[in-house]
Design a protein around this motif. Structure first.
Motif, short mmCIF file in Angstrom:
data_model
loop_
_atom_site.label_atom_id
_atom_site.label_comp_id
_atom_site.label_asym_id
_atom_site.label_seq_id
_atom_site.Cartn_x
_atom_site.Cartn_y
_atom_site.Cartn_z
N ARG A 1 0.85 -1.19 0.00
CA ARG A 1 0.00 0.00 0.00
C ARG A 1 0.89 1.24 0.00
O ARG A 1 2.01 1.23 0.50
N TYR A 2 0.35 2.34 -0.53
CA TYR A 2 1.14 3.57 -0.64
C TYR A 2 0.70 4.59 0.40
O TYR A 2 -0.49 4.71 0.73
N ALA A 3 1.67 5.36 0.90
CA ALA A 3 1.41 6.45 1.83
C ALA A 3 1.94 7.76 1.26
O ALA A 3 3.14 7.86 0.97
N VAL A 4 1.06 8.73 1.07
CA VAL A 4 1.49 10.08 0.72
C VAL A 4 2.25 10.62 1.93
O VAL A 4 1.75 10.59 3.06
N THR A 5 3.49 11.15 1.70
CA THR A 5 4.42 11.32 2.81
C THR A 5 5.13 12.69 2.83
O THR A 5 6.33 12.78 2.55
N PRO A 6 4.41 13.77 3.16
CA PRO A 6 5.14 15.01 3.45
C PRO A 6 5.93 14.81 4.75
O PRO A 6 5.39 14.28 5.72
N ARG A 7 7.20 15.21 4.78
CA ARG A 7 8.00 14.91 5.96
C ARG A 7 7.38 15.51 7.22
O ARG A 7 7.07 14.80 8.17
N PHE A 8 7.22 16.80 7.26
CA PHE A 8 6.41 17.48 8.27
C PHE A 8 6.19 18.90 7.79
O PHE A 8 6.82 19.35 6.83
N ALA A 9 5.26 19.60 8.41
CA ALA A 9 4.83 20.90 7.90
C ALA A 9 5.97 21.87 7.64
O ALA A 9 5.94 22.60 6.64
N PRO A 10 7.01 21.94 8.48
CA PRO A 10 8.08 22.92 8.22
C PRO A 10 8.83 22.70 6.91
O PRO A 10 9.41 23.65 6.36
N THR A 11 8.85 21.48 6.37
CA THR A 11 9.61 21.23 5.15
C THR A 11 8.71 21.14 3.91
O THR A 11 9.17 20.74 2.83
N SER A 12 7.45 21.52 4.05
CA SER A 12 6.55 21.57 2.89
C SER A 12 5.84 22.92 2.85
O SER A 12 5.30 23.38 3.87
N THR A 13 5.85 23.54 1.68
CA THR A 13 5.08 24.77 1.50
C THR A 13 3.59 24.44 1.54
O THR A 13 3.19 23.28 1.33
N PRO A 14 2.75 25.43 1.80
CA PRO A 14 1.30 25.18 1.73
C PRO A 14 0.89 24.59 0.38
O PRO A 14 -0.02 23.75 0.32
N GLU A 15 1.57 24.99 -0.69
CA GLU A 15 1.24 24.46 -2.01
C GLU A 15 1.53 22.96 -2.08
O GLU A 15 0.76 22.19 -2.67
N GLN A 16 2.63 22.54 -1.47
CA GLN A 16 2.95 21.11 -1.49
C GLN A 16 1.99 20.32 -0.62
O GLN A 16 1.57 19.21 -0.99
N LEU A 17 1.62 20.85 0.54
CA LEU A 17 0.65 20.16 1.38
C LEU A 17 -0.68 20.00 0.66
O LEU A 17 -1.34 18.96 0.75
N LYS A 18 -1.07 21.02 -0.09
CA LYS A 18 -2.31 20.92 -0.87
C LYS A 18 -2.17 19.88 -2.00
O LYS A 18 -3.14 19.18 -2.34
N ALA A 19 -0.98 19.75 -2.57
CA ALA A 19 -0.73 18.70 -3.56
C ALA A 19 -0.88 17.32 -2.93
O ALA A 19 -1.40 16.38 -3.56
N ALA A 20 -0.43 17.20 -1.69
CA ALA A 20 -0.60 15.93 -0.96
C ALA A 20 -2.09 15.65 -0.77
O ALA A 20 -2.55 14.51 -0.94
N GLY A 21 -2.85 16.67 -0.41
CA GLY A 21 -4.29 16.50 -0.26
C GLY A 21 -4.96 16.09 -1.56
O GLY A 21 -5.89 15.27 -1.58
N ASN B 1 8.37 18.01 19.05
CA ASN B 1 9.37 18.80 19.76
C ASN B 1 8.87 20.23 19.91
O ASN B 1 8.24 20.79 19.01
N LEU B 2 9.14 20.85 21.06
CA LEU B 2 8.61 22.20 21.32
C LEU B 2 9.18 23.23 20.37
O LEU B 2 8.47 24.16 19.94
N ASN B 3 10.46 23.12 20.02
CA ASN B 3 11.04 24.06 19.05
C ASN B 3 10.40 23.89 17.67
O ASN B 3 10.20 24.86 16.94
N GLU B 4 10.09 22.66 17.32
CA GLU B 4 9.40 22.37 16.06
C GLU B 4 8.02 23.06 16.04
O GLU B 4 7.63 23.66 15.03
N ILE B 5 7.30 22.98 17.14
CA ILE B 5 5.97 23.60 17.21
C ILE B 5 6.07 25.11 17.07
O ILE B 5 5.28 25.74 16.34
N ALA B 6 7.05 25.70 17.73
CA ALA B 6 7.26 27.15 17.61
C ALA B 6 7.60 27.54 16.17
O ALA B 6 7.16 28.59 15.67
N TRP B 7 8.35 26.69 15.50
CA TRP B 7 8.72 26.93 14.11
C TRP B 7 7.49 26.91 13.20
O TRP B 7 7.32 27.76 12.32
N VAL B 8 6.60 25.96 13.46
CA VAL B 8 5.37 25.87 12.67
C VAL B 8 4.51 27.12 12.88
O VAL B 8 3.91 27.65 11.93
#
Length: 462
Positions: A196-216, A234-241
């Motif tokens: 089975r396949y999984a659409v796999t954006p690494r996490f929000a900080p490394t994908s632009t909104p356009e790429q996340l929408k492409a995943a959708g 991670n708390l620093n990750e959350i602050a980055w988002v």
């Protein structure tokens, strides 16, 4: 495949122990598991089944062992196998220092194939029969992984990483290329055999909104594929988002806004969710991979399993190699127990084994195929050696009931406890003859590669 009757102690789960322990499992001190053509035919007390076994049924005895459904790992990175145990960083620094340089090598198909082969052998050695797996940004990493998994007839879910910002240039794709490459991989592999396949954006900080929408868009266009990513580790990750998505309410909103939540969406970690995020996870039937070993290793925090239970959010266990430091879900259970102890919540061994089997199947929307021994399920199962080490054997002699036996397995157990790993009714790993199994896999892998080469040549000739 021949009809086989396996006799020994047998345990499987019918429900979540947190919803009622006594009704959640079946245990047969002298049990029988009847397998035919890769599927479970029946499970019951051996005395019940032996009297009505079909003629010419082969009987396998498993003394001093416990038979359980195959373990399910809901979050793991196969390209990070070679950096397991890398010292001394938290999440964001660890990615830059270790992960990205390692993943850069996976544009080379031969390299990816060699790692995939070793990775899958390690999974089987540790009793993991199904996993939700990260590749890299390179399509070659997914082709290599699926080719090796197909040769072993494994039920695996994997996908190409989508990553178009905040990463080294040599690992970035674009919103358009990630969509095109992922679509081609879906068409090539999703639903092929047990894959089975999984659409796999690494996490929000490394994908632009356009790429996340492409995943959708990929999810909408290909019903049945998965969404696999990270969140709130991670708390620093959350602050980055929050800096990257200032107009949104919280981290989960970055995925929700792109249409990425749903029954087959799995979010690794979720250590620091807000109340609104928990509510939205429950509303959308989204799922969590609980990765205690890597959360401790990177100092990320303690996952609130009790909160997931109270909200009705499905969770499974993830080893999260390579931030996780063991492929063994038995060792992961041990860390999960400690993580809950630190929060004043006692994790029972019944819940631990549920999370590694039926709980993982539910988190991956595979309950109809896997997770227990109900008739018709795929026959992926393990033979756990209750005397795998001198210490374990001695300790087991003092166990007075199933609760104690399972707890000792989940605190003292590791890869040495996996006596056998069975896939669709075929033994793919035997601890005492592992070299023979490896040789068989090499032959199957070579045959699979030859088939792919022939198919590719035929397509080019069309």
């Amino acid at each position: 495949m021949s009809r086989l009757f396996h006799r020994g102690q047998i345990l499987h789960f019918l429900g979540d122990p947190s919803q009622g322990a006594e009704e959640s499992y079946e245990y047969f001190p002298d049990g029988g598991l009847l397998i035919d053509d890769g599927k479970v035919i029946a499970v019951d007390h051996a005395s019940v089944l032996l009297s009505s076994l079909p003629r010419n049924t082969e009987i396998r005895e498993h003394p001093s062992a416990l038979l359980v459904p195959g373990f399910i790992d809901t979050h793991i990175h196969y390209p990070q196998m070679d950096i397991i145990g890398a010292h001394g960083e938290q999440l964001l620094e660890w990615l830059d220092k270790y992960v990205f340089p390692t993943e850069a090598q996976f544009g080379d198909f031969a390299h990816a194939q060699a790692v995939a082969k070793r990775f899958l052998a390690e999974l089987l050695r540790n009793g993991t029969t199904t996993a939700l797996v990260f590749g890299t940004v390179h399509p070659e990493s997914v082709d290599a992984f699926f080719g090796e998994a197909e040769a072993l007839n494994l039920r695996m879910i994997a996908g190409k990483v989508m990553m178009d910002r905040n990463a080294p240039e040599f690992l970035r794709d674009t919103a358009a290329s990630s969509y095109t490459q992922s679509k081609a991989l879906i068409e090539r592999w999703h639903g092929k055999g047990r894959l089975r396949y999984a659409v796999t954006p690494r996490f929000a900080p490394t994908s632009t909104p356009e790429q996340l929408k492409a995943a959708g868009r990929l999810l909408r266009e290909h019903p049945g594929v998965y969404l696999h990513t990270h969140m709130s580790e991670n708390l620093n990750e959350i602050a980055w988002v929050e800096e990257l998505f200032p107009h949104l309410d919280h981290y989960l909103h970055s995925y929700d806004d792109a249409g990425l939540l749903g029954r087959r969406s799995v979010f690794a970690h979720c250590v620091h969710l807000s109340e609104a995020e928990w509510q939205r996870m429950a509303e959308t039937q989204s799922n969590i991979a609980f990765c205690p070993t890597s959360n401790l290793f990177l100092g990320s925090g303690l996952f609130p399993l009790a909160k997931a239970e109270s909200c009705g959010v499905h969770a499974g266990l993830g080893t999260d190699i390579g931030a996780g430091t063991s492929f063994s879900l038995l060792e992961t259970m041990d860390e999960a127990y400690k993580v809950q102890q630190l929060q004043g919540h006692s994790l029972t061994p019944f819940k631990s084994f549920y999370l590694a089997t039926l709980g993982g199947a539910r988190a991956l929307d595979l309950e109809a195929q896997l997770g227990n021994f109900l008739p018709g399920k795929e026959a992926d199962f393990l033979v756990l050696d209750l005397a795998a080490t001198p210490l374990l054997k001695q300790r087991m002699a003092h166990c007075e009931n199933l609760f104690e036996t399972l707890f000792v397995l989940s605190t003292l157990g590791d890869d040495r406890c996996i006596r056998e790993t069975w896939i669709m009714g075929d033994c793919k790993y035997q601890r005492d003859t592992a070299a023979d199994c490896t040789m068989q896999h090499d032959q199957q892998s070579q045959q699979s590669q030859e088939r792919q080469t022939t198919q590719s040549a035929a397509q080019q000739g069309e």
